[in-house]
Design a protein around this motif. Structure first.
Motif, mmCIF file in Angstrom:
data_model
loop_
_atom_site.group_PDB
_atom_site.id
_atom_site.type_symbol
_atom_site.label_atom_id
_atom_site.label_comp_id
_atom_site.label_asym_id
_atom_site.label_seq_id
_atom_site.Cartn_x
_atom_site.Cartn_y
_atom_site.Cartn_z
ATOM 1 N N ILE A 39 -25.450 0.574 7.413
ATOM 2 C CA ILE A 39 -25.694 0.359 6.086
ATOM 3 C C ILE A 39 -27.491 1.163 6.086
ATOM 4 O O ILE A 39 -28.144 0.038 6.446
ATOM 5 C CB ILE A 39 -25.563 -1.086 5.283
ATOM 6 C CG1 ILE A 39 -24.711 -1.620 5.324
ATOM 7 C CG2 ILE A 39 -26.216 -1.059 3.946
ATOM 8 C CD1 ILE A 39 -23.749 -2.481 5.104
ATOM 9 N N GLY A 40 -27.162 2.096 5.121
ATOM 10 C CA GLY A 40 -28.934 2.629 5.337
ATOM 11 C C GLY A 40 -28.706 2.924 7.468
ATOM 12 O O GLY A 40 -28.266 3.701 7.959
ATOM 13 N N GLN A 41 -29.975 2.572 7.169
ATOM 14 C CA GLN A 41 -30.754 2.456 8.728
ATOM 15 C C GLN A 41 -30.622 1.263 9.428
ATOM 16 O O GLN A 41 -31.747 1.350 10.763
ATOM 17 C CB GLN A 41 -32.149 2.901 8.226
ATOM 18 C CG GLN A 41 -32.775 4.286 8.118
ATOM 19 C CD GLN A 41 -32.231 5.473 8.565
ATOM 20 O OE1 GLN A 41 -32.469 5.709 9.850
ATOM 21 N NE2 GLN A 41 -31.591 6.375 7.940
ATOM 22 N N TYR A 42 -29.734 0.576 9.237
ATOM 23 C CA TYR A 42 -29.285 -0.987 9.953
ATOM 24 C C TYR A 42 -27.933 -1.152 10.764
ATOM 25 O O TYR A 42 -26.548 0.296 9.359
ATOM 26 C CB TYR A 42 -29.224 -1.843 9.425
ATOM 27 C CG TYR A 42 -30.436 -2.809 8.847
ATOM 28 C CD1 TYR A 42 -31.198 -3.488 8.836
ATOM 29 C CD2 TYR A 42 -31.100 -1.797 7.378
ATOM 30 C CE1 TYR A 42 -32.436 -3.536 8.857
ATOM 31 C CE2 TYR A 42 -32.493 -2.582 7.155
ATOM 32 C CZ TYR A 42 -32.929 -3.474 7.292
ATOM 33 O OH TYR A 42 -34.087 -3.525 6.768
ATOM 34 N N SER A 43 -27.602 -1.201 11.414
ATOM 35 C CA SER A 43 -26.718 -0.799 12.393
ATOM 36 C C SER A 43 -25.910 -2.483 12.158
ATOM 37 O O SER A 43 -26.485 -3.562 12.118
ATOM 38 C CB SER A 43 -26.404 -0.312 13.379
ATOM 39 O OG SER A 43 -27.133 -1.016 14.686
ATOM 40 N N HIS A 44 -24.548 -2.761 12.887
ATOM 41 C CA HIS A 44 -24.382 -3.973 13.455
ATOM 42 C C HIS A 44 -24.416 -4.981 11.820
ATOM 43 O O HIS A 44 -24.441 -6.071 12.234
ATOM 44 C CB HIS A 44 -24.568 -4.607 14.593
ATOM 45 C CG HIS A 44 -23.994 -3.853 15.798
ATOM 46 N ND1 HIS A 44 -24.671 -2.276 15.872
ATOM 47 C CD2 HIS A 44 -23.916 -4.108 16.317
ATOM 48 C CE1 HIS A 44 -24.577 -2.144 16.989
ATOM 49 N NE2 HIS A 44 -23.523 -2.815 17.804
ATOM 50 N N CYS A 45 -23.980 -4.024 10.891
ATOM 51 C CA CYS A 45 -24.100 -5.512 10.277
ATOM 52 C C CYS A 45 -22.662 -5.820 9.607
ATOM 53 O O CYS A 45 -21.445 -5.000 9.204
ATOM 54 C CB CYS A 45 -23.921 -3.982 8.353
ATOM 55 S SG CYS A 45 -25.970 -3.867 8.688
ATOM 56 N N THR A 46 -22.463 -7.489 9.841
ATOM 57 C CA THR A 46 -21.011 -7.747 9.526
ATOM 58 C C THR A 46 -20.881 -9.102 8.733
ATOM 59 O O THR A 46 -22.552 -9.848 8.233
ATOM 60 C CB THR A 46 -20.865 -8.357 10.616
ATOM 61 O OG1 THR A 46 -20.982 -8.748 11.357
ATOM 62 C CG2 THR A 46 -20.425 -6.976 11.570
ATOM 63 N N PHE A 47 -19.967 -9.413 8.201
ATOM 64 C CA PHE A 47 -20.888 -11.545 7.582
ATOM 65 C C PHE A 47 -19.184 -11.692 7.972
ATOM 66 O O PHE A 47 -18.253 -11.199 8.432
ATOM 67 C CB PHE A 47 -20.239 -10.973 5.938
ATOM 68 C CG PHE A 47 -20.675 -12.017 5.273
ATOM 69 C CD1 PHE A 47 -21.469 -12.840 5.019
ATOM 70 C CD2 PHE A 47 -19.512 -13.077 4.850
ATOM 71 C CE1 PHE A 47 -21.991 -14.030 4.394
ATOM 72 C CE2 PHE A 47 -19.780 -14.136 4.469
ATOM 73 C CZ PHE A 47 -20.985 -14.833 3.851
ATOM 74 N N ASN A 48 -19.097 -12.956 9.040
ATOM 75 C CA ASN A 48 -18.077 -13.896 9.063
ATOM 76 C C ASN A 48 -18.865 -15.251 8.473
ATOM 77 O O ASN A 48 -19.320 -15.655 8.316
ATOM 78 C CB ASN A 48 -18.945 -14.171 10.924
ATOM 79 C CG ASN A 48 -19.490 -12.805 11.590
ATOM 80 O OD1 ASN A 48 -18.894 -12.089 12.479
ATOM 81 N ND2 ASN A 48 -20.945 -12.111 11.223
ATOM 82 N N THR A 49 -17.479 -15.986 8.532
ATOM 83 C CA THR A 49 -17.273 -17.134 7.487
ATOM 84 C C THR A 49 -16.204 -17.289 8.387
ATOM 85 O O THR A 49 -14.774 -17.115 9.107
ATOM 86 C CB THR A 49 -16.371 -16.731 6.876
ATOM 87 O OG1 THR A 49 -16.825 -15.590 5.666
ATOM 88 C CG2 THR A 49 -15.531 -18.481 5.604
ATOM 89 N N PRO A 50 -16.391 -18.393 8.855
ATOM 90 C CA PRO A 50 -15.357 -20.278 9.928
ATOM 91 C C PRO A 50 -14.444 -20.412 8.614
ATOM 92 O O PRO A 50 -14.619 -20.410 7.650
ATOM 93 C CB PRO A 50 -16.297 -21.214 10.263
ATOM 94 C CG PRO A 50 -17.678 -20.505 9.604
ATOM 95 C CD PRO A 50 -17.431 -19.870 8.562
ATOM 96 N N GLY A 51 -13.272 -20.614 10.104
ATOM 97 C CA GLY A 51 -12.218 -20.931 9.194
ATOM 98 C C GLY A 51 -10.916 -21.607 10.087
ATOM 99 O O GLY A 51 -11.651 -21.393 11.201
ATOM 100 N N THR A 52 -9.953 -21.567 9.488
ATOM 101 C CA THR A 52 -8.707 -22.401 10.752
ATOM 102 C C THR A 52 -7.800 -21.332 10.461
ATOM 103 O O THR A 52 -7.016 -21.058 9.179
ATOM 104 C CB THR A 52 -8.276 -23.725 10.140
ATOM 105 O OG1 THR A 52 -9.026 -24.560 10.433
ATOM 106 C CG2 THR A 52 -7.244 -24.171 11.443
ATOM 107 N N GLY A 53 -7.372 -20.860 11.013
ATOM 108 C CA GLY A 53 -5.972 -19.924 11.663
ATOM 109 C C GLY A 53 -4.848 -20.962 12.051
ATOM 110 O O GLY A 53 -5.050 -21.434 13.321
ATOM 111 N N THR A 54 -3.179 -19.942 11.037
ATOM 112 C CA THR A 54 -2.299 -20.857 11.173
ATOM 113 C C THR A 54 -1.123 -19.905 11.754
ATOM 114 O O THR A 54 -1.181 -18.998 11.671
ATOM 115 C CB THR A 54 -1.774 -21.772 10.688
ATOM 116 O OG1 THR A 54 -1.677 -21.146 9.358
ATOM 117 C CG2 THR A 54 -3.131 -22.958 10.256
#
Length: 369
Positions: free
Chosen positions: A162-177
């Motif tokens: 995003i622009g001059q930024y790299s490794h931009c992520t959003f992380n949400t914890p949860g439970t997978g089944t």
């Protein structure tokens, strides 16, 4: 595992995506195959007979050129013509030929950025914006133990900018089944039993041209046998792309002095320009190759001079009537500097494990007396 020609092409297409090429510009594979190992790569502006013969004599495996061998359709393969002889020589010596043309002009760091750097321009912008990169949203569900590895893999492959930024992520914890069925080999849990595990939902943006590469990296880093992920089209505009560049000189100078600076920076013995030699130049437009069609755009962008090639009498005369000077260098002189950049890209990707050579051939058809 040996590096293949396709591996080198993948690097080239990450640097100069074929999607950036002008419509009907036949970039990409010209001759040969891509599945064999590569040790020697040659770079040139044109796939001329001289270049192909020298590359073949040097036992090169891959020749990357800026101009296509098949820019116009070839109705027949007549080996009495220069193009026919060139193709025959390439096939005889199993030399693969690949071309990056207008996509190399348009891409960031390509022909026009190299030219702007060579001329010392500052605050460089696109001269004529053509398109914006299409963006996609990648969402993938990863066990917490592998979240960092998957994030790094997809971002290293081209996602998350995003622009001059790299490794931009959003992380949400949860439970997978999930319930592994018969015939599966689950990384977590047992066949026939419902499993619940801590997972992270990772979201990031992906340029459309890098989607395949990013997905491949994600799958390789992910531990699951079946990976749950989503890919959404986005309406927001990504990075702009376009032809030519425009920027400012470090200090104002006269047209005559600047024209001579262009001549010296391109290694030319002579150069021609149209306009008043005493014109004060502060803002410069550059376009490698034939750029006469962009006179109006250069004026619109506030340039006092356009540096390009292949301009005829009427283009230069009419440009000057509108107050725009034109410096007309040779086509080859404006484009050949990008070969050093391409060499650097390949060297950086493969750690100098490949022998990359820029053809030492006089590719400019013009001589000056």
């Amino acid at each position: 595992m040996a590096t293949t020609i396709q591996d080198v092409i993948d690097v080239m297409e990450q640097f100069a995506p074929p999607s950036l090429a002008f419509p009907n510009d036949p970039v990409g594979l010209q001759v040969g195959r891509t599945d064999r190992p590569v040790r020697r790569v040659w770079l040139a502006l044109d796939a001329s007979c001289a270049v192909i013969e020298q590359a073949a004599a040097a036992q090169a495996d891959l020749l990357i050129t800026h101009h296509e061998l098949f820019y116009r359709p070839l109705p027949k393969l007549d080996t009495s013509t220069w193009r026919g002889r060139a193709i025959a020589t390439a096939i005889l010596h199993d030399l693969t030929i690949y071309a990056a043309h207008t996509n190399l002009d348009v891409t960031e760091g390509g022909v026009n950025d190299v030219l702007a750097e060579r001329l010392g321009l500052k605050d460089v912008e696109i001269l004529d914006r053509m398109k914006n990169e299409q963006l996609r949203k990648l969402v993938v569900f990863v066990p917490t133990t592998h979240a960092e590895a998957v994030r790094d893999a997809v971002c290293s492959a081209g996602a998350g900018h995003i622009g001059q930024y790299s490794h931009c992520t959003f992380n949400t914890p949860g439970t997978g089944t999930f319930l592994p069925l018969a015939g599966t080999q689950p990384y977590i849990g047992q066949v026939g039993s419902i499993t619940a595990t801590d997972e992270v939902r990772i979201e990031t943006v992906v340029p459309a041209s890098q989607t395949e590469r990013v997905i491949r990296a994600m799958l390789e880093a992910h531990p699951y046998e079946e990976v749950a992920y989503d890919l959404y089209p986005l309406e927001i505009m990504g990075r702009p792309y376009g032809i030519g560049r425009v920027g400012n000189l470090p200090a104002p100078t006269s047209l005559g002095v600047f024209a001579d600076q262009v001549r010296q920076s391109l290694g030319l013995t002579h150069i021609r320009f149209g306009g008043n030699p005493d014109l004060l130049v502060e803002r410069v437009a550059v376009l490698g190759g034939s750029g006469g069609r962009w006179v109006a755009k250069a004026i619109e962008q506030g340039a006092q001079v356009l540096v390009t090639s292949d301009c005829d009498h009427h283009v230069v005369a009419e440009a000057w009537e509108e107050g725009l000077a034109v410096i007309d260098a040779t086509h080859a002189a404006l484009e050949r500097p990008v070969l050093e950049r391409v060499k650097s890209v390949i060297d950086q990707a493969f750690g100098h494990s490949l022998q990359v050579t820029i053809a030492d051939v006089h590719e400019d058809p013009f001589h000056w007396i």
